[in-house]
Design an enzyme around this catalytic site. Structure first.
Site, PDB file in Angstrom:
ATOM      1  NE  ARG A  56      23.981  44.077  34.989  1.00 13.73           N
ATOM      2  CZ  ARG A  56      23.679  43.016  35.745  1.00 13.73           C
ATOM      3  NH1 ARG A  56      23.523  42.613  36.824  1.00 13.73           N
ATOM      4  NH2 ARG A  56      23.876  41.767  34.891  1.00 13.73           N
ATOM      5  NE  ARG A  91      50.718  46.484  29.263  1.00 14.38           N
ATOM      6  CZ  ARG A  91      50.935  47.066  30.538  1.00 14.38           C
ATOM      7  NH1 ARG A  91      51.816  48.088  30.424  1.00 14.38           N
ATOM      8  NH2 ARG A  91      50.400  46.568  31.473  1.00 14.38           N
ATOM      9  CG  HIS A 135      48.665  52.155  32.619  1.00 20.77           C
ATOM     10  ND1 HIS A 135      49.776  51.761  32.011  1.00 20.77           N
ATOM     11  CD2 HIS A 135      48.548  51.406  33.725  1.00 20.77           C
ATOM     12  CE1 HIS A 135      50.284  50.795  32.841  1.00 20.77           C
ATOM     13  NE2 HIS A 135      49.418  50.558  33.921  1.00 20.77           N
ATOM     14  CE  LYS A 163      27.389  40.851  34.735  1.00 15.01           C
ATOM     15  NZ  LYS A 163      27.838  40.180  35.607  1.00 15.01           N
ATOM     16  CG  LEU A 218      26.337  43.730  39.152  1.00 17.33           C
ATOM     17  CD1 LEU A 218      27.163  44.963  38.260  1.00 17.33           C
ATOM     18  CD2 LEU A 218      26.476  42.430  38.434  1.00 17.33           C
TER      19      LEU A 218
HETATM   20  N1  PDD Z   1      27.219  37.106  37.490  1.00 20.80           N
HETATM   21  N2  PDD Z   1      27.245  40.044  41.716  1.00 20.80           N
HETATM   22  C1  PDD Z   1      27.985  39.871  40.965  1.00 20.80           C
HETATM   23  C2  PDD Z   1      29.271  40.264  41.424  1.00 20.80           C
HETATM   24  C3  PDD Z   1      27.944  39.127  39.696  1.00 20.80           C
HETATM   25  O1  PDD Z   1      28.952  38.869  39.015  1.00 20.80           O
HETATM   26  C4  PDD Z   1      26.504  38.828  39.563  1.00 20.80           C
HETATM   27  C5  PDD Z   1      26.346  38.131  38.025  1.00 20.80           C
HETATM   28  C6  PDD Z   1      25.537  39.222  39.926  1.00 20.80           C
HETATM   29  C7  PDD Z   1      24.063  38.929  39.994  1.00 20.80           C
HETATM   30  O2  PDD Z   1      23.714  39.618  38.681  1.00 20.80           O
HETATM   31  P1  PDD Z   1      22.381  39.090  37.839  1.00 20.80           P
HETATM   32  O3  PDD Z   1      21.148  38.682  38.608  1.00 20.80           O
HETATM   33  O4  PDD Z   1      22.225  40.105  36.813  1.00 20.80           O
HETATM   34  O5  PDD Z   1      23.095  37.933  37.059  1.00 20.80           O
HETATM   35  C8  PDD Z   1      25.697  39.843  41.523  1.00 20.80           C
HETATM   36  C9  PDD Z   1      27.062  36.852  36.209  1.00 20.80           C
HETATM   37  C10 PDD Z   1      25.943  35.762  36.096  1.00 20.80           C
HETATM   38  C11 PDD Z   1      28.376  36.116  35.728  1.00 20.80           C
HETATM   39  O6  PDD Z   1      29.511  36.953  36.163  1.00 20.80           O
HETATM   40  O7  PDD Z   1      28.322  35.078  35.187  1.00 20.80           O
END
Ligand code: PDD
Length: 286
Positions: free
Chosen positions: A52, A100, A102, A147, A206
């Site tokens: 990921r 800085r 963008h 992410k 996500l």
């Molecule tokens: N969070 N959706 C979002 C928006 C997230 O930030 C997360 C994970 C998940 C679940 O993903 P996973 O099962 O891979 O942890 C879904 C992490 C844990 C965090 O931000 O701390």
């Protein structure tokens, strides 16, 4: 012994760990992250998290700061240096430090890499007490499938949940369909008995590693499930609801916007999935 962080090649005391003011992660949220659980000193689902991460970096054209293999070595080294037995490791990779602007830096500045750890019990059963959620409009940007550290809408929604005495906020798109929580994926067992979680096409969520693990477990246990959007109304009429994430595993949701889900107790399918995910976790470190 104090906590040790890793910052761009150096191991430093956590309390002194810092980045430059022109780090693009700080200036523009031009960075991505991953959170992995550590159980009995082992990294859980390392390959899925790194897959990921690779996707997040690729979507934003951020270069790997070190090779994937070396990143694995560095994570293990940080776990060892911190004598971490159970907890989480947080890693953040950004486009680097540059004046800085963008637009991306014209010259190669090198991606940044920061890693920190936190000790906490990793127990897929005890750590997943039932919780309540609220619903809020999903006001995030169009690519929550990546992410990134741009988490302000998530912070605002989580704060609202917290002020309402809830653990999580389920975000809702313009069509009235639940996307996901602020840090977790959302699931229900519909009134008709279907196990549902949102599909990943459309980039509205996500693709959680725990989500993938639960889908695998459901497949292996011959449970029928459907990946599709579900509405807030469907969620409120559901037989069961739960959320999934790296730190909360399968966490039952027993109320949505102050309305109990069914009889307000943890449902049988949720319980079964909790047991399955717990067994899967222990099998990974056996
Ligand atoms: N969070 N959706 C979002 C928006 C997230 O930030 C997360 C994970 C998940 C679940 O993903 P996973 O099962 O891979 O942890 C879904 C992490 C844990 C965090 O931000 O701390």
């Amino acid at each position: 012994m104090g906590r040790i962080a890793y910052v761009n090649g150096l191991y430093v005391p956590h309390s002194e760990a810092a980045v430059h003011v022109e780090d693009r992660g700080y200036q523009f949220a031009d960075a991505v992250y991953e959170v992995l659980a550590i159980h009995r000193t082992k990294l859980i689902d390392e390959e899925w998290h790194l897959d990921r991460l690779n996707r997040s970096l690729g979507e934003l054209q951020i270069a790997w700061p070190v090779s994937r293999r070396v990143l694995g070595i560095l994570m293990r080294r940080l776990v060892r240096r911190n004598r971490l037995y159970d907890g989480i490791i947080y890693l953040q990779i950004g486009r680097g430090v540059a004046p800085r602007d963008h637009a991306f830096p014209k010259e190669e500045v090198g991606s940044s890499l920061v890693m920190t750890v936190k000790a906490k019990p990793i127990d897929a059963l005890k750590g997943s007490a039932p919780c309540k959620v609220i619903t809020v409009p999903d006001i995030r940007w169009g690519r929550p499938d990546i992410k990134t550290v741009g988490l302000l809408p998530n912070c605002l929604a989580k704060q609202k949940a917290s002020e309402s005495g809830c653990y999580e906020a389920w975000q809702v798109d313009r069509d009235g369909k639940v996307t996901e929580g602020t840090g977790s994926n959302s699931w229900i067992v519909s009134a008709g008995g279907e196990l549902l979680t949102r599909n990943i096409d459309g980039n509205a969520i996500l693709n959680g590693v725990t989500r993938l693990a639960v889908l695998d477990l459901a497949r292996e246990a011959d449970l029928t499930f459907v990946e599709r959007p579900f509405s807030v109304e469907e969620a409120k009429a559901a037989r069961e609801a739960f959320l999934t994430s790296t730190s909360s595993f399968v966490k039952p949701v027993v109320a949505i916007d102050d309305q109990p889900v069914a009889d307000g107790k943890v449902g049988p399918l949720t319980r079964k999935l909790q047991e399955l995910i717990s067994a899967r976790l222990e099998a990974q470190v056996a």
